[in-house]
Enzyme design. Structure first.
Site, PDB file in Angstrom:
ATOM      1  CG  ASP A  96       7.497   5.600  -5.421  1.00 55.23           C
ATOM      2  OD1 ASP A  96       6.476   4.964  -5.091  1.00 55.23           O
ATOM      3  OD2 ASP A  96       7.502   6.823  -5.634  1.00 55.23           O
ATOM      4  CG  HIS A  97       5.239  -1.214  -4.072  1.00 56.04           C
ATOM      5  ND1 HIS A  97       4.857  -1.876  -5.220  1.00 56.04           N
ATOM      6  CD2 HIS A  97       5.530  -2.178  -3.166  1.00 56.04           C
ATOM      7  CE1 HIS A  97       4.895  -3.177  -5.016  1.00 56.04           C
ATOM      8  NE2 HIS A  97       5.315  -3.398  -3.775  1.00 56.04           N
ATOM      9  NE  ARG A  98       4.412   7.190  -5.281  1.00 57.80           N
ATOM     10  CZ  ARG A  98       4.669   8.489  -5.062  1.00 57.80           C
ATOM     11  NH1 ARG A  98       3.666   9.353  -4.949  1.00 57.80           N
ATOM     12  NH2 ARG A  98       5.921   8.911  -4.940  1.00 57.80           N
TER      13      ARG A  98
ATOM     14  N   PRO B 262       5.428   5.527  -0.909  1.00 61.07           N
ATOM     15  CG  PRO B 262       3.818   4.506  -2.275  1.00 61.07           C
ATOM     16  CD  PRO B 262       4.578   5.786  -2.090  1.00 61.07           C
TER      17      PRO B 262
ATOM     18  CB  CYS C  41       8.328  -0.917 -10.711  1.00 62.95           C
ATOM     19  SG  CYS C  41       9.491  -0.947  -9.335  1.00 62.95           S
TER      20      CYS C  41
END
Length: 456
Positions: free
Chosen positions: A426-428, A253, A430
């Site tokens: 990758d929004h997972r 994501p 940070c």
């Protein structure tokens, strides 16, 4: 007597299971030394030269240029022993041809070839083990041969890249030309000796196909019509890139933030460095050094996600990848331990890897293991982009072109060298605060290169 050994496509490491033959480096009849490169292949990682572990005379090659072979498939056979090498050298002026199987020696399990002497050379036509017809001069000889590992019809067909049965084509150029124009060589009548298909035959068939009117097949209105056009196989480096990018889009994501930065001072600092003696410093090397400084401050972006364990794995070393465009497609060479290198060291390694990428000599290990990627798409004359993260990494810094633009500098409107920087992350691993902090630190170092002194 000479012993004929079969050399199979070796395991090239990095989980590779197949390779495409790009260029043969030896011909049938050539004398090769131990560990001499005999074929150039393209894997999903890079172009590599494959050395042969045997020394002797090449008696057969398996597969044309353009053929994709699995690991373990036969590549070539070599007759080893002094008599084989002497025969290969003495026949070099008259041509060569493969030996034909005649009788078995059940005790050895290897191919044994014995050459007689005293008779003049004769021209003979043979069918090579890979299904191709070949001609060559060979001495009248007594030949005794047993295959070391019999090749099944399916394996033989896979090695030749065709269906069962031989095709009367010797030239790899003719086969490549036919593939490019989607011609079935089995439907052509060759005008060469013994029905050999020549380049002129293929070109004539291409012209005939182009001049013939296109007949539209009668299909129901609701039936799907398959689109026509040139078809390019997704394999080798291009296929590997396609698989990686597709996986990245499925699993990561991602989000992107960007900022414009005044690179005037950075360009002035580079000019000052390059005015002194020593290797020239590239803009990419400076940006790479800025990246390592920013990653030391924001280690969250130098990580990967273990989906099965549902864990974020922060990595201790920075192995910096950089995107390089080549004739064979996009590749991402990796500068190992970039965090421990100076700007000059990073620049030298980037130059070495770039040259290897252009010549197709990158090793598979030089294309894997990256932890963060720097993408300088400004070389294509564009300002911005939203790149796809290089899976399984967590972020990529994009750099646009550096161009003069109006800019407010010290309260006054001035023309400055401006660059757009973008960070896809990758929004997972940070949130936006961390990503924004990283990007802002990079921009600050671009605008004030003296800030790098803190991390040197």
């Amino acid at each position: 007597m000479a012993q004929v050994l079969e050399f199979k496509l070796p395991d090239l490491g990095e989980g590779l299971t197949e390779a495409e033959i790009v260029r043969w480096l030896v011909e049938v009849g050539d004398v090769v030394d131990i560990d001499q490169p005999v074929v150039e292949v393209e894997t999903a990682k890079a172009m590599v030269e494959v050395p042969c572990p045997y020394g002797g005379v090449v008696t057969a090659r398996f597969g044309d240029e353009g053929t994709e072979l699995p690991v373990g498939a036969p590549l070539l056979t070599v007759a080893v022993g002094s008599s084989a090498e002497a025969s290969g050298k003495s026949d070099s002026g008259a041509g060569t041809a493969e030996a034909e199987p005649a009788a078995a020696d059940s005790g050895s399990g290897n191919v044994l070839v014995g050459y007689g002497t005293g008779a003049p050379p004769v021209r003979r036509r043979r069918v090579r083990p890979d299904g191709l017809k070949a001609t060559g001069a060979a001495p009248a000889a007594r030949v005794v041969a047993v295959p070391a590992s019999p090749v099944s019809p399916a394996a033989s067909a896979a090695a030749s890249g065709r269906g069962t049965g031989p095709v009367a084509v010797v030239s790899p150029l003719v086969r490549r030309l036919a593939r490019q124009h989607d011609l079935d060589l089995r439907r052509l009548a060759g005008s060469g000796p013994d029905g050999l298909i020549l380049r002129a035959d293929v070109e004539s068939a291409i012209r005939s196909a182009a001049e013939a009117p296109a007949a539209a097949p009668a299909v129901p209105d609701e039936a799907p019509v398959r689109a026509a056009g040139e078809r390019i196989p997704l394999r080798g480096v291009r296929g590997a890139v396609a698989d990686k990018l597709s996986r990245s889009r499925r699993e990561i994501p991602d989000a992107t933030c960007w900022v414009d930065a005044d690179a005037t001072e950075l360009m002035a600092a580079r000019a000052a460095m390059n005015s002194a003696d020593g290797p020239k410093v590239s803009v990419l090397a400076l940006l790479a050094r800025i990246c390592t400084a920013a990653l030391a401050r924001y280690p969250e972006l130098n990580s990967t996600v273990d989906q099965e364990a549902r864990e974020i794995v922060r990595l201790p070393q920075v192995h910096l990848g950089f995107a390089a465009q080549t004739e064979r497609g996009l590749v991402v060479p990796v500068v190992r331990d970039a965090h421990a290198r100076s700007t000059e060291s990073i620049g030298a390694e980037i130059a070495r890897l770039t040259e290897a990428a252009r010549t197709g000599t990158l090793k598979p290990a030089e294309l894997t293991g990256g932890t963060f990627t720097l993408n300088n798409y400004g070389v294509f004359g564009v300002d911005g982009s939203t790149p796809i993260i290089n899976h399984p990494e967590a972020a990529m810094l994009g750099v646009g072109r550096i161009v003069p633009k109006p800019w407010v500098y010290e309260g006054q409107l001035a023309v400055r060298q401006v660059v757009q920087l973008s960070l896809t992350f990758d929004h997972r691993v940070c949130d936006g605060g961390t990503a924004g902090g990283f990007l802002r630190h990079v921009a600050d170092c671009v605008e004030q290169p003296a800030l790098l002194l803190r991390s040197l």
